[in-house]
Design an enzyme around this catalytic site. Sequence first.
Site, short mmCIF file in Angstrom:
data_model
loop_
_atom_site.label_atom_id
_atom_site.label_comp_id
_atom_site.label_asym_id
_atom_site.label_seq_id
_atom_site.Cartn_x
_atom_site.Cartn_y
_atom_site.Cartn_z
N HIS A 58 -97.30 -36.98 60.98
CA HIS A 58 -96.02 -36.96 61.71
C HIS A 58 -96.29 -36.74 63.19
CE1 HIS A 58 -91.71 -36.76 62.11
NE2 HIS A 58 -91.81 -35.64 62.81
N ARG A 81 -84.54 -30.08 73.06
CA ARG A 81 -84.18 -31.48 72.88
C ARG A 81 -83.67 -32.10 74.17
NH1 ARG A 81 -79.65 -33.90 68.74
NH2 ARG A 81 -78.29 -32.91 70.27
N TYR A 120 -88.71 -43.79 67.39
CA TYR A 120 -87.28 -44.09 67.53
C TYR A 120 -86.87 -44.48 68.95
CZ TYR A 120 -87.20 -39.10 68.88
OH TYR A 120 -87.47 -37.89 69.47
N HIS A 207 -84.02 -41.05 60.77
CA HIS A 207 -84.27 -39.92 61.67
C HIS A 207 -83.83 -38.61 61.03
CE1 HIS A 207 -83.54 -36.92 64.81
NE2 HIS A 207 -84.61 -37.47 65.38
N ARG A 210 -78.03 -36.44 60.15
CA ARG A 210 -77.06 -36.38 61.24
C ARG A 210 -77.12 -37.64 62.12
NH1 ARG A 210 -81.20 -32.96 63.23
NH2 ARG A 210 -81.96 -33.57 65.30
N HIS A 234 -86.69 -36.71 58.71
CA HIS A 234 -86.57 -35.30 59.08
C HIS A 234 -85.54 -34.68 58.14
CE1 HIS A 234 -87.67 -36.46 63.48
NE2 HIS A 234 -88.72 -35.85 62.93
N GLU A 237 -84.46 -29.54 58.94
CA GLU A 237 -85.25 -28.85 59.95
C GLU A 237 -84.46 -27.70 60.57
OE1 GLU A 237 -87.72 -29.92 64.07
OE2 GLU A 237 -86.49 -31.45 63.10
N HIS A 271 -90.73 -31.50 57.47
CA HIS A 271 -90.31 -30.11 57.68
C HIS A 271 -89.81 -29.49 56.37
CE1 HIS A 271 -91.00 -30.73 61.88
NE2 HIS A 271 -90.01 -31.59 61.99
N ASP A 322 -96.52 -33.40 65.02
CA ASP A 322 -95.12 -33.52 65.44
C ASP A 322 -94.97 -33.59 66.96
OD1 ASP A 322 -92.38 -33.59 65.50
OD2 ASP A 322 -92.06 -31.67 64.53
#
Length: 449
Positions: A58, A81, A120, A207, A210, A234, A237, A271, A322
């Site tokens: 990952h 983020r 992505y 992804h 959400r 994911h 997480e 995760h 990651d």
Amino acid sequence: MQVTYWLEHAWLDTYVEPGVVLETDGGRITAVRKEVATPPPGATALRGLTLPGLANAHSHAFHRALRSSVQVGSGTFWTWRDVMYGVSARLTPDSYHALARAVYAEMALAGITAVGEFHYLHHGPGGTPYDDPNAMGEALIAAAADAGIRITLLDTAYLASGLVDRRRGATPTQHQQRFSDGTAQTWAERVSLLKDREYARIGAAVHSVRAVPASQLPTVAEWAGARSAPLHVHLSEQTAENEACQTAHGCTPTRLLADHGVLGPQTTGVHNTHLTAGDISLIGSTQTGTCMCPTTERDLADGIGPAVRLQQAGSPLSLGSDSHAVIDIFEEARAMELNERLRTRTRGHWTAAALLRAATAGGHAAIGWPEAGTIEPGALADLTTVALDTVRTAGPLPRLGAETAVFAASAADVRHTVVGGRQVVRDGVHVLVPDVPQALARSIDALHA
């Protein structure tokens, strides 16, 4: 190309064997001979402990540009983020190639021979496609080739900024427009233009629940299933993701994925941190894999996932770096065990051999290279040699090499890396990228200019 290697010590899945000769041809191991005390004429000697090549299951290559800058002050996953979005907004196919080439070269120096790139960042600013709609993905594939490692491009569906209700997701934000294809069908049409090649394979990813509305999930799962391609996601997480899913759908993200055909042996949840007992049972009973990324999970204060219970339920384990807070699969393996020791106050949840399997065969299987990750005839000739004479590794008996690698060694102790029978790292130096630190510094500096 025929190449013969003499391994001073080799980890052969359950034990360490001294004096092993590997014959390779066409990038695969053709013979394994034991009890060879000295290198045969013409053989390349790999001194230290040789393991199957490590798999980084990952990766987000561009997150490497965040290292240290996101360590200033405090914050949460969500403030981290926002910084990540700022970096993603500045990338072009050319600058992404330069950065990824350096990152993948850093991985090769760390003994990683294959990477699962959870990709992505697809389009230009504002979401406008490039003339080649896969320009960013092709840049990553070319970067891996230039760095001498294998790649599985896990092309990722990312269609929404969050959950709204059972039928739809929220419109992508300004930064997320570069990620979105609008619909899963449009995503599938674009990804179908990508093709496997010798050192690259194409997989898929959701992804997160959400970012992909429930009605779009089957399209992604069906695309991967029709091609027997790996599918990653994911999963749980963040507790906020679980809460939003309960509000919108009345179930956990794991249940939602199961109900829409996403779980199964080709799928790996990344995760898998905040799971219910029912989630663990669902993941295990469907043989869905689990990719743990402990250095990122602790860096972002995400929590410690139930890896022991997941494996006991039937979920195969793999490891990833990651966000690349560090790139060190030995540290990921060590952290998985040590985190569990802290949580339970007991020791020995996995043997060193079991942790090495997650770092090698388990990781390769998760990203669609099942023929890698072992030292045996027919396997890909992908190898990692760890020095046994550094300040971290000197002292223990060679027969304890697996324990030394997992509980003492670091990426800095990797001496040689071989991919497809060809040395990519020799005596700690990358033979294709002459100055990896400079390549990293230049490519990251360019993003901040």
